[in-house]
Write an enzyme that holds these catalytic residues in place. Structure first.
Site, PDB file in Angstrom:
ATOM      1  N   TYR A  60     -41.862  28.449  15.090  1.00  0.00           N
ATOM      2  CA  TYR A  60     -41.410  29.025  13.828  1.00  0.00           C
ATOM      3  C   TYR A  60     -41.299  30.543  13.944  1.00  0.00           C
ATOM      4  CZ  TYR A  60     -41.671  31.118   9.239  1.00  0.00           C
ATOM      5  OH  TYR A  60     -41.444  31.912   8.143  1.00  0.00           O
ATOM      6  N   GLY A  67     -39.155  31.365   6.746  1.00  0.00           N
ATOM      7  CA  GLY A  67     -39.385  30.764   5.443  1.00  0.00           C
ATOM      8  C   GLY A  67     -38.658  29.452   5.286  1.00  0.00           C
ATOM      9  N   HIS A  90     -35.793  42.698   4.751  1.00  0.00           N
ATOM     10  CA  HIS A  90     -36.923  42.939   3.853  1.00  0.00           C
ATOM     11  C   HIS A  90     -37.028  44.410   3.431  1.00  0.00           C
ATOM     12  CE1 HIS A  90     -39.222  39.330   3.049  1.00  0.00           C
ATOM     13  NE2 HIS A  90     -38.952  38.908   4.272  1.00  0.00           N
TER      14      HIS A  90
END
Length: 516
Positions: A60, A67, A90
């Site tokens: 991941y 996410g 972000h």
């Protein structure tokens, strides 16, 4: 800044709240441990991730999107670009910017987590974080934008962005691009390895850093309110029997009893017992140990929550290079910090309310037992145009109201976000920011009440109702010190600069208060 101070070593020993506070406020230098187990964990984490990538392992945030996009497989040709995109998308933080002190705390707390050796980060990244702290290159980080799970993603993106030379930093009393600061400091930006963007951003560093700074202030404020209560009792000709050690022996909350003992000693109870004409003082004096004691008794568990989070690996996934495991979980969740900060701000706001009640009593001739109206030191006909502490008490009421309003717990306001992947979040960073604001407001009320109590004592001495010789050495020294910057208010004058100065002294811990 920081020269001559003992270094804080990361990687092999537990880091304390006090370590983070010293780094934040004093610029204490830092270093990485040379412990063999620590170095092995870092080396093996990097080796294992590289092995998995060669074998096209499924990780991941390394071979997948982030996410809710974890089901999206990223082509191996684009894996190197993925962490850069994480830092960039972000970059949407808003609000005021954290101060350099808070920025140093944030950098240090993130370094603690990455130095646990379970994040799969390289020595290049760890060493650059160390260099940034030691050379005072501090990311400019917006305060707003974190829901506290997946950790402090948006604010920490400003740390990650600075590391690669793409965001602004504080350096040499200026704000400049990090690439320029690195150049001036003879450093170079790094290229993020596949998991490193996630490792930096996916954690609780911002909320935990703020919690460390909040704890230090709350710990001092607890002691200060004990001293202020003693001074207020002296000003109000209070009954020292309310703090008797025999009385408190029958209700064994250790923090509460510590507060009572401090106040009793300040009042010189055993040498000069003060038996007022009243059998019982109002609650804001009589019950002060029971109010301040809630915070004092909470400090041990608050420390445990904060320091356990501080000394944790709190990103995702966790990389155990030695055991060759990649473990997907939710250690980025800031629930413990959220609870600690929501609880702390409740305890602290109660101190604002306590101090506000004390000053309200001291200025009111219906309750202050013979002190002049509004504690004015004016004499003769000058009494009719002077108003002493009247407006200061109004200010205390405003500051207290704002502090109490902010005690609404942030941790219960979870909101499902990020396509319902982050469907339960901690709001720990909002709780920590609220707590710091409550601390500021409470320190303002404490400063005002401290000055009012000192004025009240001076007036009692002037009226011949209190002998200076009956005061303890510690109380006398503090009164003398306050007298070096505060003179009796007899004629009305602006007091805003005086209040700000006093608040600054509180935040600098000017007065040595008790030994725990």
């Amino acid at each position: 800044m920081g020269s001559g101070l003992k270094k804080v070593s990361f990687g092999a020993q537990r880091i304390s709240i006090e370590d983070i506070v010293r780094i934040a406020h004093q610029g204490t230098p830092v270093e990485l441990s040379t412990d063999s187990l620590f170095t092995k964990k870092v080396d093996e984490g990097v080796r294992f991730l590289d092995q998995l990538l060669r074998e096209e392992g499924h990780i991941y945030g390394v071979t997948t999107g982030y996410g809710d996009s974890c089901t999206v497989e990223v082509p191996h040709s684009l894996i190197d670009e993925l962490p850069i995109h994480l830092t960039r998308f972000h970059g949407c933080g808003l609000g005021e910017y954290f101060t350099q002190e808070k920025g140093r705390a944030i950098l240090a707390v993130r370094l603690v987590s990455l130095s646990q050796g379970y994040s799969g980060v390289s020595w290049d990244l760890l060493n650059l974080l160390v260099d940034m702290l030691n050379k005072q290159i501090i990311p400019v980080i917006p305060e707003e934008g974190s829901v506290g799970a997946s950790g402090d993603l948006t604010p920490l993106s400003y740390v990650a962005g600075a590391l690669i030379g793409e965001r602004d930093v504080y350096y040499n009393d200026s704000i400049m691009p990090s690439a320029e600061a690195f150049k001036q400091a003879s450093l170079k930006p790094i290229k993020l390895r596949p998991k490193e963007g996630l490792a930096i951003m996916n954690g609780t560093a911002v909320m935990t850093a703020l919690a460390c700074l909040a704890f230090e202030r709350a710990e001092y404020l607890s002691k200060l309110m004990a001293r202020i209560t003693a001074l207020s009792s002296l000003a109000l000709k209070g009954n020292s029997n309310h703090f008797d050690d025999i009385l408190f022996s029958v209700k064994p909350h250790p923090g509460q009893n510590q507060i009572a003992a401090w106040i009793q000693n300040d009042l010189n109870h055993h040498s000069h017992p003060r038996n007022s004409q009243r059998l019982q003082d109002r609650y804001s004096i009589r019950c002060a140990p029971h109010i301040i004691g809630v915070l004092q008794d909470s400090l041990p568990w608050l420390r445990t929550f904060i320091e356990n989070e501080l000394n944790s690996a709190n990103d995702n996934p966790i990389v155990d290079g030695i055991g060759e495991h990649v473990l997907h979980g939710g250690h980025f969740y800031g629930g413990h910090i959220a609870m600690a900060m929501d609880s702390m701000k409740n305890c602290v706001a109660n101190l604002a309310d306590l101090a506000d009640r004390q000053i309200a009593t001291m200025v009111d001739v219906k309750m202050n037992h013979g002190l002049p109206s509004n504690l004015s030191g004016a004499k003769g006909e000058r009494r009719y145009i002077n108003h002493g502490f009247k407006a200061i008490q109004i200010g205390c009421s405003a500051w207290t109201a704002e502090a109490l309003k902010l005690t609404m717990p942030a941790s219960v306001f979870s909101r499902s976000t990020e396509c319902h992947n982050q469907d339960k979040v901690s709001m720990g960073t909002i709780a920590a920011r609220d707590c710091l604001r409550v601390l500021q407001l409470t320190e303002q009320v404490a400063a005002a009440t401290l000055l009012a109590a000192v004025q009240g004592i001076w007036l009692r001495v002037e009226m011949g109702e209190l002998e200076k010789s009956s005061l303890t050495k510690d109380v006398s020294m503090m009164l003398d010190d306050i007298g070096s910057f505060f003179t009796l208010i007899d004629e009305d004058r602006p007091t805003d600069k005086l209040l700000r100065e006093t608040i600054g002294y509180i935040q600098q811990k000017r007065w040595d208060l008790y030994e725990s």
